[in-house]
Design a protein around this motif. Structure first.
Motif, PDB file in Angstrom:
ATOM      1  N   LYS A 240       9.870 -35.818 -40.326  1.00 52.39           N
ATOM      2  CA  LYS A 240       8.847 -35.153 -41.158  1.00 52.39           C
ATOM      3  C   LYS A 240       9.189 -33.695 -41.416  1.00 52.39           C
ATOM      4  CE  LYS A 240       5.494 -35.896 -38.345  1.00 52.39           C
ATOM      5  NZ  LYS A 240       4.126 -35.758 -37.804  1.00 52.39           N
ATOM      6  N   LEU A 241       9.949 -33.100 -40.505  1.00 52.43           N
ATOM      7  CA  LEU A 241      10.333 -31.697 -40.675  1.00 52.43           C
ATOM      8  C   LEU A 241      11.724 -31.497 -40.125  1.00 52.43           C
ATOM      9  CD1 LEU A 241       9.408 -28.676 -41.332  1.00 52.43           C
ATOM     10  CD2 LEU A 241       8.941 -28.503 -38.892  1.00 52.43           C
ATOM     11  N   CYS A 242      12.577 -30.870 -40.901  1.00 49.70           N
ATOM     12  CA  CYS A 242      13.906 -30.457 -40.441  1.00 49.70           C
ATOM     13  C   CYS A 242      14.179 -29.120 -41.122  1.00 49.70           C
ATOM     14  CB  CYS A 242      14.964 -31.497 -40.804  1.00 49.70           C
ATOM     15  SG  CYS A 242      16.632 -30.983 -40.334  1.00 49.70           S
ATOM     16  N   GLU A 243      13.899 -28.057 -40.389  1.00 48.79           N
ATOM     17  CA  GLU A 243      13.906 -26.717 -40.968  1.00 48.79           C
ATOM     18  C   GLU A 243      14.897 -25.850 -40.214  1.00 48.79           C
ATOM     19  OE1 GLU A 243      10.342 -23.539 -41.784  1.00 48.79           O
ATOM     20  OE2 GLU A 243      10.423 -24.469 -39.806  1.00 48.79           O
ATOM     21  N   ILE A 244      15.836 -25.252 -40.949  1.00 44.07           N
ATOM     22  CA  ILE A 244      16.837 -24.373 -40.325  1.00 44.07           C
ATOM     23  C   ILE A 244      16.299 -22.945 -40.352  1.00 44.07           C
ATOM     24  CG2 ILE A 244      19.197 -23.496 -40.448  1.00 44.07           C
ATOM     25  CD1 ILE A 244      19.989 -26.081 -41.853  1.00 44.07           C
ATOM     26  N   VAL A 245      16.224 -22.322 -39.171  1.00 46.96           N
ATOM     27  CA  VAL A 245      15.742 -20.947 -39.095  1.00 46.96           C
ATOM     28  C   VAL A 245      16.726 -20.109 -38.295  1.00 46.96           C
ATOM     29  CG1 VAL A 245      13.294 -21.561 -39.271  1.00 46.96           C
ATOM     30  CG2 VAL A 245      14.357 -21.445 -37.024  1.00 46.96           C
ATOM     31  N   LYS A 246      16.746 -18.812 -38.574  1.00 45.98           N
ATOM     32  CA  LYS A 246      17.592 -17.903 -37.796  1.00 45.98           C
ATOM     33  C   LYS A 246      16.921 -17.660 -36.450  1.00 45.98           C
ATOM     34  CE  LYS A 246      19.268 -13.104 -37.739  1.00 45.98           C
ATOM     35  NZ  LYS A 246      20.247 -13.349 -36.710  1.00 45.98           N
TER      36      LYS A 246
ATOM     37  N   ASP B  33      18.416  -8.442 -30.505  1.00 44.87           N
ATOM     38  CA  ASP B  33      17.800  -8.218 -31.823  1.00 44.87           C
ATOM     39  C   ASP B  33      16.410  -7.620 -31.654  1.00 44.87           C
ATOM     40  OD1 ASP B  33      19.927  -9.184 -33.346  1.00 44.87           O
ATOM     41  OD2 ASP B  33      19.169 -11.241 -33.337  1.00 44.87           O
ATOM     42  N   TYR B  34      15.619  -8.193 -30.716  1.00 47.05           N
ATOM     43  CA  TYR B  34      14.247  -7.707 -30.507  1.00 47.05           C
ATOM     44  C   TYR B  34      14.241  -6.318 -29.867  1.00 47.05           C
ATOM     45  CZ  TYR B  34      12.310 -12.172 -31.913  1.00 47.05           C
ATOM     46  OH  TYR B  34      11.956 -13.275 -32.649  1.00 47.05           O
ATOM     47  N   ILE B  35      15.069  -6.110 -28.825  1.00 48.07           N
ATOM     48  CA  ILE B  35      15.084  -4.818 -28.131  1.00 48.07           C
ATOM     49  C   ILE B  35      15.572  -3.719 -29.074  1.00 48.07           C
ATOM     50  CG2 ILE B  35      16.128  -3.508 -26.236  1.00 48.07           C
ATOM     51  CD1 ILE B  35      14.003  -5.592 -25.381  1.00 48.07           C
ATOM     52  N   MET B  36      16.674  -3.982 -29.792  1.00 49.15           N
ATOM     53  CA  MET B  36      17.219  -2.972 -30.705  1.00 49.15           C
ATOM     54  C   MET B  36      16.329  -2.809 -31.929  1.00 49.15           C
ATOM     55  SD  MET B  36      21.204  -4.055 -30.294  1.00 49.15           S
ATOM     56  CE  MET B  36      21.948  -2.767 -31.289  1.00 49.15           C
ATOM     57  N   GLY B  37      15.496  -3.794 -32.184  1.00 47.67           N
ATOM     58  CA  GLY B  37      14.562  -3.723 -33.303  1.00 47.67           C
ATOM     59  C   GLY B  37      13.264  -3.020 -32.942  1.00 47.67           C
TER      60      GLY B  37
ATOM     61  N   GLY C 122      15.365 -14.945 -22.196  1.00 45.31           N
ATOM     62  CA  GLY C 122      15.085 -16.240 -22.837  1.00 45.31           C
ATOM     63  C   GLY C 122      13.601 -16.472 -23.046  1.00 45.31           C
ATOM     64  N   GLN C 123      12.782 -16.035 -22.064  1.00 45.23           N
ATOM     65  CA  GLN C 123      11.331 -16.207 -22.186  1.00 45.23           C
ATOM     66  C   GLN C 123      10.777 -15.347 -23.321  1.00 45.23           C
ATOM     67  OE1 GLN C 123      10.060 -15.304 -18.195  1.00 45.23           O
ATOM     68  NE2 GLN C 123      10.649 -17.305 -17.400  1.00 45.23           N
ATOM     69  N   LEU C 124      11.281 -14.121 -23.452  1.00 47.18           N
ATOM     70  CA  LEU C 124      10.859 -13.235 -24.537  1.00 47.18           C
ATOM     71  C   LEU C 124      11.212 -13.841 -25.887  1.00 47.18           C
ATOM     72  CD1 LEU C 124      11.235  -9.387 -24.738  1.00 47.18           C
ATOM     73  CD2 LEU C 124      12.215 -10.772 -26.546  1.00 47.18           C
ATOM     74  N   VAL C 125      12.463 -14.288 -26.025  1.00 41.95           N
ATOM     75  CA  VAL C 125      12.923 -14.867 -27.294  1.00 41.95           C
ATOM     76  C   VAL C 125      12.119 -16.121 -27.639  1.00 41.95           C
ATOM     77  CG1 VAL C 125      14.883 -16.067 -28.370  1.00 41.95           C
ATOM     78  CG2 VAL C 125      15.245 -13.891 -27.217  1.00 41.95           C
ATOM     79  N   THR C 126      11.885 -16.980 -26.629  1.00 44.34           N
ATOM     80  CA  THR C 126      11.122 -18.214 -26.871  1.00 44.34           C
ATOM     81  C   THR C 126       9.725 -17.884 -27.395  1.00 44.34           C
ATOM     82  OG1 THR C 126      12.325 -19.374 -25.133  1.00 44.34           O
ATOM     83  CG2 THR C 126      10.232 -20.342 -25.811  1.00 44.34           C
ATOM     84  N   TYR C 127       9.066 -16.891 -26.765  1.00 46.76           N
ATOM     85  CA  TYR C 127       7.708 -16.552 -27.200  1.00 46.76           C
ATOM     86  C   TYR C 127       7.696 -16.067 -28.647  1.00 46.76           C
ATOM     87  CZ  TYR C 127       3.341 -14.258 -28.034  1.00 46.76           C
ATOM     88  OH  TYR C 127       2.148 -13.916 -28.626  1.00 46.76           O
TER      89      TYR C 127
ATOM     90  N   LYS D 286       6.866 -17.200 -34.445  1.00 47.94           N
ATOM     91  CA  LYS D 286       7.461 -16.890 -35.753  1.00 47.94           C
ATOM     92  C   LYS D 286       7.404 -15.390 -36.055  1.00 47.94           C
ATOM     93  CE  LYS D 286       6.941 -21.394 -38.040  1.00 47.94           C
ATOM     94  NZ  LYS D 286       6.687 -22.207 -36.865  1.00 47.94           N
ATOM     95  N   LEU D 287       7.698 -14.586 -35.032  1.00 49.23           N
ATOM     96  CA  LEU D 287       7.687 -13.128 -35.187  1.00 49.23           C
ATOM     97  C   LEU D 287       9.121 -12.607 -35.183  1.00 49.23           C
ATOM     98  CD1 LEU D 287       4.756 -12.186 -32.767  1.00 49.23           C
ATOM     99  CD2 LEU D 287       4.704 -12.251 -35.274  1.00 49.23           C
ATOM    100  N   THR D 288       9.476 -11.851 -36.201  1.00 52.29           N
ATOM    101  CA  THR D 288      10.818 -11.269 -36.296  1.00 52.29           C
ATOM    102  C   THR D 288      10.808  -9.907 -35.603  1.00 52.29           C
ATOM    103  OG1 THR D 288      10.283 -10.241 -38.401  1.00 52.29           O
ATOM    104  CG2 THR D 288      11.273 -12.433 -38.487  1.00 52.29           C
ATOM    105  N   PRO D 289      11.997  -9.358 -35.276  1.00 49.71           N
ATOM    106  CA  PRO D 289      12.037  -8.024 -34.656  1.00 49.71           C
ATOM    107  C   PRO D 289      11.287  -7.012 -35.524  1.00 49.71           C
ATOM    108  CG  PRO D 289      14.190  -9.060 -34.528  1.00 49.71           C
ATOM    109  CD  PRO D 289      13.342  -9.962 -35.374  1.00 49.71           C
ATOM    110  N   PRO D 290      10.587  -6.031 -34.900  1.00 54.26           N
ATOM    111  CA  PRO D 290       9.776  -5.073 -35.659  1.00 54.26           C
ATOM    112  C   PRO D 290      10.557  -4.396 -36.777  1.00 54.26           C
ATOM    113  CG  PRO D 290       9.428  -4.764 -33.308  1.00 54.26           C
ATOM    114  CD  PRO D 290      10.513  -5.785 -33.446  1.00 54.26           C
TER     115      PRO D 290
END
Length: 540
Positions: A269-275, A281-285, A512-517, A522-526
């Motif tokens: 039903k869903l096959c979506e490619i996401v970055k 990425d999050y820390i430097m962002g 890994g826990q930070l990235v998973t959350y 669906k939140l990108t680096p600031p």
């Protein structure tokens, strides 16, 4: 590490001819990966899933490692037969190990070696195969899959179906992902899952992907329902209104039955490619990590004036509580720009009215419980110790809910700008287990992680239960944690190790826990990491 990480690598592990330690069935193996990058003791990097009743397991869970060309990174793979729910592997049967360097694996790309026992003798005919691959593609594929009219393979009840996704390599098919088992259902709907593009097809949209559907059996003799092959190009055509559908074919049945059509239909039903953004990425962002310490002041620690007490500060100025604060805090403070850390205590009678509190600031300033830097936390702890009466019981939920309130406020902003890490240092048996389970399940939906360091020699079985490594933690009402956010370690495991070893172990899962959350939300680096401008070229 001395230099720059050269690359990220993914290790895939399988074994053959393992020792059989179970009397009435086969071993239930799990692989644990340990690393040793200096002369210190080994520390755990991660574990695969447990494979039930199987002497030739192919582990679906991969190990992701940073590879440093200029550093000798010793790795050890331990195989254990898991027969209980505890996190400690000391009470599980040892099936063998293999030790080498990460460089050896990478230079071979695929390595098969015999497993040995602790005495270095062969572990029967057991072998381990490790495949290494550089991670160049940081995209993931989000899947939603269901099936209908699957063949029934069970005499009593219905099939218990699960799926396996395989990637095609020159050497054959490599397992990329295994779904959960849906019990007693010929029309199953699996939980949403994600597979890295690299693991699924190596980034080639038109490379064949094989999907196998099985009926799960407890004894390990899983029955094949059917197979289909496809490509990522075809899968990404799927949508909820027009799913991509595939006939599940069992060739043995097809050859026997004249009018055979299929053994069921798999519907994507869903096959979506996401970055997939990385921790850096999050820390430097611009994401800040907010660090809070909570210290156990219950009576079981012993009178702080007595050398037998866990709170006794030795003539050299240390105890296990201080060692844990220094070790973890020195690493994490680099990711917090204001260096102001709330420090809390629990389980003591506090002035002026000597009521028991499970959530009091170490500096006794309720409006500003912040300490300046890790030095400030240590100073607040030293000054607080003679001013409180150690009491009880050992309740964790108030301090977890305290940090969760701030994490909830951050989550409502719908940005990836803040993440919270709570370090609880405790001497023992938890009293409010049900309330703590509920608090952790609630916190699993918030931007926070919990690290528990157990000091002293107590029985920490309940703590291991909170660390959801062997399955998702459930609240008493049956609600399941949306992700594993608790990491527990006994301090005694690190008493004779360099001070970096404890921090490496307890902080290993936080990125890994930070990235998973943030990916789940669906939140990108600031802000994207800024690109350096060329000298002499004006920016606009």
């Amino acid at each position: 590490m001395a230099g720059q990480c050269v690359t990220k690598v993914e290790l895939t592990v399988s074994c053959e001819h393992l020792l059989d330690r179970d009397v009435t069935s086969k071993s239930d193996p799990l692989c644990v990966l340990l690393m040793n990058s200096s002369e210190s003791q080994w520390f755990e990097v991660g574990r695969t899933e447990k494979v039930q009743n199987c002497l030739n397991p192919k582990f679906a869970k991969k190990f992701m490692l940073d590879y440093y060309f200029e550093v000798v990174q010793k790795v050890k793979f331990g195989i254990y037969d898991i027969d209980n729910a505890t996190v400690d592997l000391g009470d599980d049967d040892f099936l063998g190990e293999f030790e080498c360097t990460l460089g050896q694996i990478i230079s071979s790309s695929k390595l098969t070696r015999p497993l040995v026992l602790k005495n270095k003798k062969p572990a029967g005919k057991g072998t381990i195969t490790i495949s290494a691959e550089e991670i160049k593609d940081n995209r993931v594929v989000n899947f939603e899959v269901e099936a209908r009219k699957l063949d029934n393979k069970d005499f009593f009840g219905k099939s218990d179906p699960y799926l396996e996704f395989y990637r095609q390599l020159e050497s054959g098919w490599q397992l990329a992902h295994r779904t959960e088992v849906v019990k007693n259902n010929l029309n199953p709907c699996w939980r949403p899952f994600r597979i890295p593009v690299q693991s699924l097809c190596g980034g080639d949209m038109d490379k064949p992907i094989k999907v196998e559907c099985y009926d799960y059996d407890n004894d390990g003799s899983h029955d094949l329902i059917g197979i289909f092959e496809t490509t990522l190009t075809r899968l990404t055509e799927a949508s909820r209104t027009t799913p991509a559908e595939f006939e599940c074919v069992n060739m043995k049945k097809k050859q026997k039955k004249k009018h055979y059509k299929n053994s069921g239909v798999i519907s994507v039903k869903l096959c979506e490619i996401v970055k997939e953004y990385t921790f850096l990425d999050y820390i430097m962002g611009g994401c800040q990590i907010n660090f809070t310490v909570a210290v156990d002041f219950t009576g079981s620690n012993g009178d702080p004036r007595s050398p037998d007490s866990l709170h006794y500060i030795s003539p050299s100025g240390v105890n296990e509580y201080l060692s844990a604060i220094w070790s973890v805090g020195m690493v994490i403070q680099d990711y917090d720009s204001d260096k102001l850390f709330p420090a809390l205590g629990f389980g003591a009678q506090v002035p002026p009215n000597w009521q028991v509190s499970h959530e009091f600031p170490l500096n006794f300033n309720a409006t500003s419980p912040y300490c300046q830097g890790i030095e400030g936390v240590v100073e607040a702890y030293r000054l607080c110790l003679p001013q409180v009466h150690l009491y009880g019981p050992t309740n964790f939920s108030p301090v977890i809910n305290h940090v969760a309130r701030f994490a909830h406020q951050a989550a409502s902003q719908k940005t990836a700008s803040q993440y919270f890490v709570l370090l609880i240092i405790t001497d023992g048996v938890i009293t409010d287990l049900d309330q703590t389970r509920s608090a952790i399940v609630n916190a699993s939906r918030l931007p926070m992680s919990i690290i528990i360091v157990g000091v002293g020699g107590a029985d920490f079985t309940a703590m291991e239960f909170l660390d959801g490594d062997d399955g998702r933690l459930r609240a008493p009402n049956g609600e399941t944690a949306s992700r594993d956010i608790v990491q527990f370690v006994p301090f005694r495991n690190f008493q004779n190790s360099p001070k970096e070893a404890l921090a490496q172990s307890v902080l290993a899962e936080v990125p890994g826990q930070l990235v998973t959350y943030f990916n789940m939300s669906k939140l990108t680096p600031p802000s994207k990491p800024s690109q350096p401008t060329q000298t002499g070229v004006p920016t606009r």
